[in-house]
Write an enzyme that holds these catalytic residues in place. Structure first.
Site, PDB file in Angstrom:
ATOM      1  N   LYS A 112      36.075 -32.419  32.181  1.00  0.00           N
ATOM      2  CA  LYS A 112      34.727 -32.844  32.592  1.00  0.00           C
ATOM      3  C   LYS A 112      34.649 -33.085  34.104  1.00  0.00           C
ATOM      4  CE  LYS A 112      34.851 -36.465  29.978  1.00  0.00           C
ATOM      5  NZ  LYS A 112      36.265 -36.278  29.540  1.00  0.00           N
ATOM      6  N   ASP A 170      29.632 -39.089  36.862  1.00  0.00           N
ATOM      7  CA  ASP A 170      30.855 -38.942  36.063  1.00  0.00           C
ATOM      8  C   ASP A 170      31.179 -40.276  35.389  1.00  0.00           C
ATOM      9  OD1 ASP A 170      32.923 -37.414  35.013  1.00  0.00           O
ATOM     10  OD2 ASP A 170      34.322 -37.910  36.620  1.00  0.00           O
ATOM     11  N   GLU A 171      32.038 -40.224  34.375  1.00  0.00           N
ATOM     12  CA  GLU A 171      32.376 -41.416  33.574  1.00  0.00           C
ATOM     13  C   GLU A 171      31.078 -42.087  33.098  1.00  0.00           C
ATOM     14  OE1 GLU A 171      35.406 -41.610  32.771  1.00  0.00           O
ATOM     15  OE2 GLU A 171      36.581 -40.766  34.409  1.00  0.00           O
ATOM     16  N   ALA A 172      30.132 -41.252  32.696  1.00  0.00           N
ATOM     17  CA  ALA A 172      28.790 -41.756  32.362  1.00  0.00           C
ATOM     18  C   ALA A 172      28.796 -42.628  31.117  1.00  0.00           C
ATOM     19  CB  ALA A 172      27.828 -40.579  32.168  1.00  0.00           C
ATOM     20  N   MET A 218      38.603 -37.082  26.214  1.00  0.00           N
ATOM     21  CA  MET A 218      39.339 -37.240  27.461  1.00  0.00           C
ATOM     22  C   MET A 218      40.106 -35.932  27.716  1.00  0.00           C
ATOM     23  SD  MET A 218      40.970 -41.085  27.158  1.00  0.00           S
ATOM     24  CE  MET A 218      41.777 -41.016  28.766  1.00  0.00           C
ATOM     25  N   ASP A 219      40.339 -35.640  28.990  1.00  0.00           N
ATOM     26  CA  ASP A 219      41.246 -34.560  29.378  1.00  0.00           C
ATOM     27  C   ASP A 219      40.750 -33.168  28.993  1.00  0.00           C
ATOM     28  OD1 ASP A 219      43.583 -33.730  30.640  1.00  0.00           O
ATOM     29  OD2 ASP A 219      44.738 -33.707  28.776  1.00  0.00           O
ATOM     30  N   CYS A 220      39.432 -32.983  28.848  1.00  0.00           N
ATOM     31  CA  CYS A 220      38.948 -31.638  28.496  1.00  0.00           C
ATOM     32  C   CYS A 220      38.336 -30.934  29.702  1.00  0.00           C
ATOM     33  CB  CYS A 220      37.966 -31.704  27.326  1.00  0.00           C
ATOM     34  SG  CYS A 220      36.390 -32.460  27.765  1.00  0.00           S
TER      35      CYS A 220
HETATM   36  N1  ADP Z   1      49.077 -28.843  35.771  1.00  0.00           N
HETATM   37  C1  ADP Z   1      47.956 -28.315  35.270  1.00  0.00           C
HETATM   38  N2  ADP Z   1      47.766 -26.983  35.284  1.00  0.00           N
HETATM   39  C2  ADP Z   1      46.621 -26.440  34.810  1.00  0.00           C
HETATM   40  N3  ADP Z   1      45.603 -27.148  34.310  1.00  0.00           N
HETATM   41  C3  ADP Z   1      45.758 -28.477  34.256  1.00  0.00           C
HETATM   42  C4  ADP Z   1      46.918 -29.129  34.742  1.00  0.00           C
HETATM   43  N4  ADP Z   1      46.748 -30.457  34.554  1.00  0.00           N
HETATM   44  C5  ADP Z   1      45.548 -30.603  33.990  1.00  0.00           C
HETATM   45  N5  ADP Z   1      44.942 -29.405  33.805  1.00  0.00           N
HETATM   46  C6  ADP Z   1      43.619 -29.131  33.225  1.00  0.00           C
HETATM   47  O1  ADP Z   1      42.755 -30.164  33.580  1.00  0.00           O
HETATM   48  C7  ADP Z   1      42.105 -30.658  32.409  1.00  0.00           C
HETATM   49  C8  ADP Z   1      41.739 -32.104  32.638  1.00  0.00           C
HETATM   50  O2  ADP Z   1      40.758 -32.112  33.636  1.00  0.00           O
HETATM   51  P1  ADP Z   1      39.906 -33.408  34.005  1.00  0.00           P
HETATM   52  O3  ADP Z   1      38.730 -32.911  34.767  1.00  0.00           O
HETATM   53  O4  ADP Z   1      40.781 -34.416  34.658  1.00  0.00           O
HETATM   54  O5  ADP Z   1      39.493 -33.908  32.532  1.00  0.00           O
HETATM   55  P2  ADP Z   1      38.447 -34.998  32.047  1.00  0.00           P
HETATM   56  O6  ADP Z   1      37.583 -35.396  33.209  1.00  0.00           O
HETATM   57  O7  ADP Z   1      37.669 -34.324  30.947  1.00  0.00           O
HETATM   58  O8  ADP Z   1      39.257 -36.133  31.507  1.00  0.00           O
HETATM   59  C9  ADP Z   1      43.108 -30.408  31.294  1.00  0.00           C
HETATM   60  O9  ADP Z   1      42.520 -30.289  30.024  1.00  0.00           O
HETATM   61  C10 ADP Z   1      43.699 -29.063  31.712  1.00  0.00           C
HETATM   62  O10 ADP Z   1      42.844 -28.012  31.286  1.00  0.00           O
HETATM   63  C1  LIG Z   2      38.800 -43.532  24.554  1.00  0.00           C
HETATM   64  C2  LIG Z   2      38.534 -44.562  25.608  1.00  0.00           C
HETATM   65  C3  LIG Z   2      38.707 -44.258  26.937  1.00  0.00           C
HETATM   66  N1  LIG Z   2      38.486 -45.202  27.877  1.00  0.00           N
HETATM   67  C4  LIG Z   2      38.681 -44.873  29.287  1.00  0.00           C
HETATM   68  C5  LIG Z   2      39.996 -44.247  29.655  1.00  0.00           C
HETATM   69  C6  LIG Z   2      39.660 -43.476  30.919  1.00  0.00           C
HETATM   70  O1  LIG Z   2      39.759 -44.373  32.018  1.00  0.00           O
HETATM   71  C7  LIG Z   2      38.198 -43.079  30.694  1.00  0.00           C
HETATM   72  C8  LIG Z   2      38.027 -41.631  30.304  1.00  0.00           C
HETATM   73  O2  LIG Z   2      38.325 -40.835  31.410  1.00  0.00           O
HETATM   74  P1  LIG Z   2      38.507 -39.209  31.298  1.00  0.00           P
HETATM   75  O3  LIG Z   2      38.299 -38.783  32.714  1.00  0.00           O
HETATM   76  O4  LIG Z   2      37.469 -38.697  30.365  1.00  0.00           O
HETATM   77  O5  LIG Z   2      39.885 -38.964  30.807  1.00  0.00           O
HETATM   78  O6  LIG Z   2      37.708 -43.906  29.643  1.00  0.00           O
HETATM   79  C9  LIG Z   2      38.049 -46.465  27.516  1.00  0.00           C
HETATM   80  O7  LIG Z   2      37.805 -47.316  28.366  1.00  0.00           O
HETATM   81  N2  LIG Z   2      37.883 -46.773  26.210  1.00  0.00           N
HETATM   82  C10 LIG Z   2      38.111 -45.860  25.229  1.00  0.00           C
HETATM   83  O8  LIG Z   2      37.947 -46.201  24.027  1.00  0.00           O
END
Ligand code: ADP
Ligand SMILES: Cc1cn([C@H]2C[C@H](O)[C@@H](COP(=O)(O)O)O2)c(=O)[nH]c1=O
Length: 216
Positions: free
Chosen positions: A15, A86-88, A11-13
């Site tokens: 994607k 997304d969210e595949a 999560m949070d990387c």
């Molecule tokens: N305020 C911010 N300023 C800069 N980058 C941010 C900020 N908030 C989030 N991010 C970047 O966005 C990333 C999360 O992006 P996101 O596409 O929502 O992640 P994912 O889909 O993998 O969960 C974080 O790891 C960080 O690199």
């Molecule tokens: C680890 C984990 C995550 N989830 C859910 C939580 C979020 O809604 C998504 C991941 O979204 P992101 O954009 O990659 O942050 O997955 C879940 O349902 N169950 C889990 O174990």
């Protein structure tokens, strides 16, 4: 050669951000994509990134046949140059097979984005099928970090601030929501195994046992 690419990570990387960038760059060159998602935090039919960008998407319901959806779109005169999903991790394995069929039979690129493992470090069924079928699995370059500074490789779920290892596989939620009932935190494997979140590490550091002698 068209490809099924699985962009995976914790999560949070980044994607969803990358999904939106791919969409932006391709549509800026006149290409037309179909965007799919399931259970995005921003709501039904949305693909959202934490950077604040959001776009409309087709919500993948349990009974949606993705291949049939694309064929129907084309047969009604629609144009499709690529697919984004997304969210595949939330897609059923059969729906991942349908994405592979889109690549092989309709000769379209499919870019899928998702977390590989759940809060118990177990593969989501959709992610497992993607690992099995994808032409390429790509790990995102921007690392999410554990509180200790190591690369985060695992997702932890917290309930009222405490890490849990039992519960439903799917619970939509976000990181940095420790005050909420269900939250998530990305950790390195070492700290995921020890169930050590930033809160428990902080509490341990403040414990009287480890305070210097003579401190208040
Ligand atoms: N305020 C911010 N300023 C800069 N980058 C941010 C900020 N908030 C989030 N991010 C970047 O966005 C990333 C999360 O992006 P996101 O596409 O929502 O992640 P994912 O889909 O993998 O969960 C974080 O790891 C960080 O690199
Ligand atoms: C680890 C984990 C995550 N989830 C859910 C939580 C979020 O809604 C998504 C991941 O979204 P992101 O954009 O990659 O942050 O997955 C879940 O349902 N169950 C889990 O174990």
């Amino acid at each position: 050669m068209p490809e099924l690419v699985f962009f995976s990570g914790t999560m949070d990387c980044g994607k969803s951000t990358l999904a939106l960038q791919i969409e932006h760059n391709r549509s800026a060159r006149g290409l037309q994509g179909l965007i799919f998602t399931r259970d995005d935090r921003a709501g039904e039919g949305k693909l959202s990134s934490r950077l604040g960008l959001v776009t409309d998407a087709v919500e993948v319901a349990d009974d949606l046949d993705v291949y049939a959806y694309v064929v129907e779109h084309l047969s009604q005169g629609g144009r499709v140059d690529y697919l984004i999903a997304d969210e595949a991790q939330f897609l059923a394995p059969e729906q991942i097979d349908q994405l592979a069929r889109v690549v092989d039979e309709l000769e379209l690129d499919v870019f899928a984005f998702g977390i590989t493992t759940d809060f118990r470090s177990k593969l989501f069924p959709g992610s497992q099928r993607l690992v099995e079928l994808a032409d390429r699995v790509e790990v995102l370059q921007v690392e999410a970090l554990c509180w200790c500074g190591a690369r985060a490789t695992h997702n932890a779920r917290t309930v009222n601030g405490a890490m849990v290892v039992e519960g439903a596989q799917v619970v939509v939620g976000d990181v940095n929501h420790l005050a909420h009932e269900v939250g998530y935190e990305v950790l390195c494997r070492r700290h995921h195994r020890r169930r050590m979140t930033s809160a428990t590490a902080h509490a341990a550091a403040l414990s009287p046992d480890v305070l210097p002698v003579g401190s208040a």
